[in-house]
Enzyme design. Structure first.
Site, short mmCIF file in Angstrom:
data_model
loop_
_atom_site.label_atom_id
_atom_site.label_comp_id
_atom_site.label_asym_id
_atom_site.label_seq_id
_atom_site.Cartn_x
_atom_site.Cartn_y
_atom_site.Cartn_z
N CYS A 1 6.33 -60.85 40.41
CA CYS A 1 6.09 -61.22 39.01
C CYS A 1 7.29 -61.98 38.43
O CYS A 1 7.25 -62.42 37.28
CB CYS A 1 5.81 -60.00 38.17
N CYS B 1 9.24 -59.89 28.59
CA CYS B 1 10.44 -59.76 29.46
C CYS B 1 11.32 -58.61 29.00
O CYS B 1 12.02 -57.99 29.80
CB CYS B 1 11.26 -61.05 29.45
#
Lengths: 388, 127
Positions: free
Chosen positions: B35, B104
């Site tokens: 990812c 994030c």
């Protein structure tokens, strides 16, 4: 601060000579080319000059050139225009898994409208095997579209060969040549294409102007409905300054292309070699020889692309990446995944594209800065230590 | 660049507490290279207070900056207080993140929760 642009595949600066050629068409010669008075006619003449230059550059006839707003429009026009004109004959389209989104998305749109699309995969170098295209052909196939060179990894496709297959089977063949026109020789007859897309801002012309080559006799549905511009194929008031700029950009490429190909290939090869020598665990993406003269695409293991780009940007260097973190999709580049690259490597890919104004000293500077940045980020990466 | 705040860029370019702790009391390792982000967070705890924190992160600018910030924020906090540090709190301390980068910052929160869980597990094992 030193500023170095190594992202020419994204866009190029407009050549000052192009700007100069466009200038009169904003104020002094502003007429609408569709008007019959002298204001209109001088603008019309300028457009037809540009059309002739563009046609000659591609080895085509002037009436086979339709000006558009750029690569995305040309691609949409080609795909949808052929699909709708030919739907009585069939509903099958063949393209590839590594096309630009401006091909993939209109194809997916057509799928939602009952068309069937095959996305043929490449080999590990990004090359499409013409035999795979041939195998995908059915009785219902009405269009094949394969890009001339890939915008991310620079691999140049065997277009002439695929075109021959298309012709033998009586299927229209389109190529997205946005990355090649002005950079390597592009002649429609050599390539066996019926349609070809180009965009001016990729070869030192202005943004917002492009063209679609449509071979004489090709059945295509008109794209924009309105006035009778472009022989009823694409309505909209002519973008005279843009078209003039496109013509001038073509003229400059005609003069400079051979030399630029030579210069850029040398810098490209030096970059590819030196990066791999100086930085361990780096891999070239794309074909070693069948690639655009200005394209370098390297995956750097253990680190992520956006963080490399940010560091380079601070040093004044502009490049791009196939990492998910620079897109809104959260998916890494579909091109890198299609050539079989593991996602974690695709996240660390770096694309450097050279151009008319790239100097040897720019490459020196990048080669000085990049290894330090990679080292810094690797020391920060939890993957690096485990790999050592 | 990317609409990152000055504070994000500062933590990205000059990350605090990069590295590992030799005998950590807790390790949190989260994310997935597939990812595009992985974070390892190490904490040292004394009398219920986090006295040191270090990290290593594979990821984008936002991932590195939030990693750096979270190590700064946990130091001096009790393990209970540290549990209240969410990704939103870290992002706010950085002067905000662009909306598409908020995910994030989740990495930092998850790494912290994992490190604290690891710490709890370790002390319950100790006689």
């Amino acid at each position: 601060m030193k500023k170095i642009y190594l992202d020419y595949a994204a866009t190029t600066p407009t050549d000052p000579e192009v700007i100069k050629a466009m200038q009169p068409y904003f104020f002094d010669k502003f007429g609408n080319p569709s008007s019959i008075h002298s204001f209109g006619q001088e603008a019309k003449k300028a457009i037809e000059d540009a059309r002739e230059k563009t046609a000659a550059f591609l080895g085509a006839q002037p009436q086979e050139i339709v000006f558009t707003s750029g690569g995305t429009e040309s691609n949409n026009f080609a795909i949808q225009g052929i699909a709708y004109a030919m739907q009585k004959k069939g509903n099958h389209i063949i393209t590839t898994a590594i096309e630009h989104h401006a091909i993939i998305e209109p194809c997916k749109f057509l799928e939602s409208r009952g068309f069937k699309v095959n996305f043929v995969g490449p080999d590990k170098y990004g090359l499409i095997n013409p035999q795979d295209i041939k195998k995908a052909i059915t009785e219902k196939t009405i269009l094949i579209s394969v890009m001339h060179a890939n915008n991310e990894i620079g691999t140049i496709q065997p277009i002439a060969e695929i075109g021959k297959i298309a012709r033998e089977n009586g299927i229209y063949f389109h190529t997205d040549a946005v990355q090649t026109v002005g950079h390597i020789p592009v002649k429609v007859d050599d390539l066996n294409v019926d349609l070809l897309s180009l965009s001016a801002h990729k070869f030192y012309g202005p943004k917002g102007i492009g063209a679609l080559y449509i071979r004489k006799g090709t059945r295509i549905e008109r794209f924009l409905h309105g006035g009778d511009q472009e022989r009823n194929r694409r309505s909209s008031t002519y973008n005279t300054p843009g078209i003039v700029g496109l013509g001038k950009a073509v003229e400059l490429c005609q003069d400079n292309m051979k030399q630029e190909m030579e210069d850029q290939s040398k810098l490209r090869d030096r970059l590819i070699k030196t990066i791999q020598e100086k930085i361990p665990h780096t891999y070239l993406n794309g074909h070693p020889t069948l690639r655009l003269p200005n394209n370098v695409n390297i995956s750097i293991e253990y680190i992520e692309g956006e963080s490399i780009i940010l560091n380079l940007d601070i040093e004044g260097i502009a490049v791009s990446t196939g990492s998910a973190c620079t897109s809104s999709s959260l998916e890494p580049s579909h091109v890198l995944l299609a050539i079989g690259q593991p996602p974690e490597l695709a996240h660390g890919s770096l694309r450097l594209t050279l151009g008319r104004y790239t100097k040897e000293s720019d490459i020196d500077y990048l080669l000085g800065v990049l290894p330090k940045i990679v080292q810094k980020l690797r020391l920060m990466s939890p993957l690096y230590k485990e790999a050592k | 660049m990317e609409n990152y705040s000055e504070k994000v860029m500062d933590h990205f370019m000059h990350p605090r507490n990069v590295g590992e702790i030799k005998d950590p009391d807790g390790i949190g390792r989260v994310g997935n290279p597939i990812c595009g982000d992985v974070m390892a967070l190490y904490i040292k705890v004394k009398d219920g207070i986090i006295i040191d924190a270090k990290f290593k992160t594979f990821g984008c600018g936002a991932a590195i900056a939030t990693s750096s910030m979270v190590t700064e924020m946990v130091k001096g906090k009790t393990t209970k207080e540290a549990l209240d540090i969410s990704n939103k709190v870290v992002a706010e301390a950085l002067g905000g993140l662009p909306p598409i980068k908020m995910h994030c910052s989740v990495l930092a929160e998850q790494a912290l929760k994992a490190a604290l869980e690891d710490y709890q597990k370790n002390i319950s094992k100790t006689p």
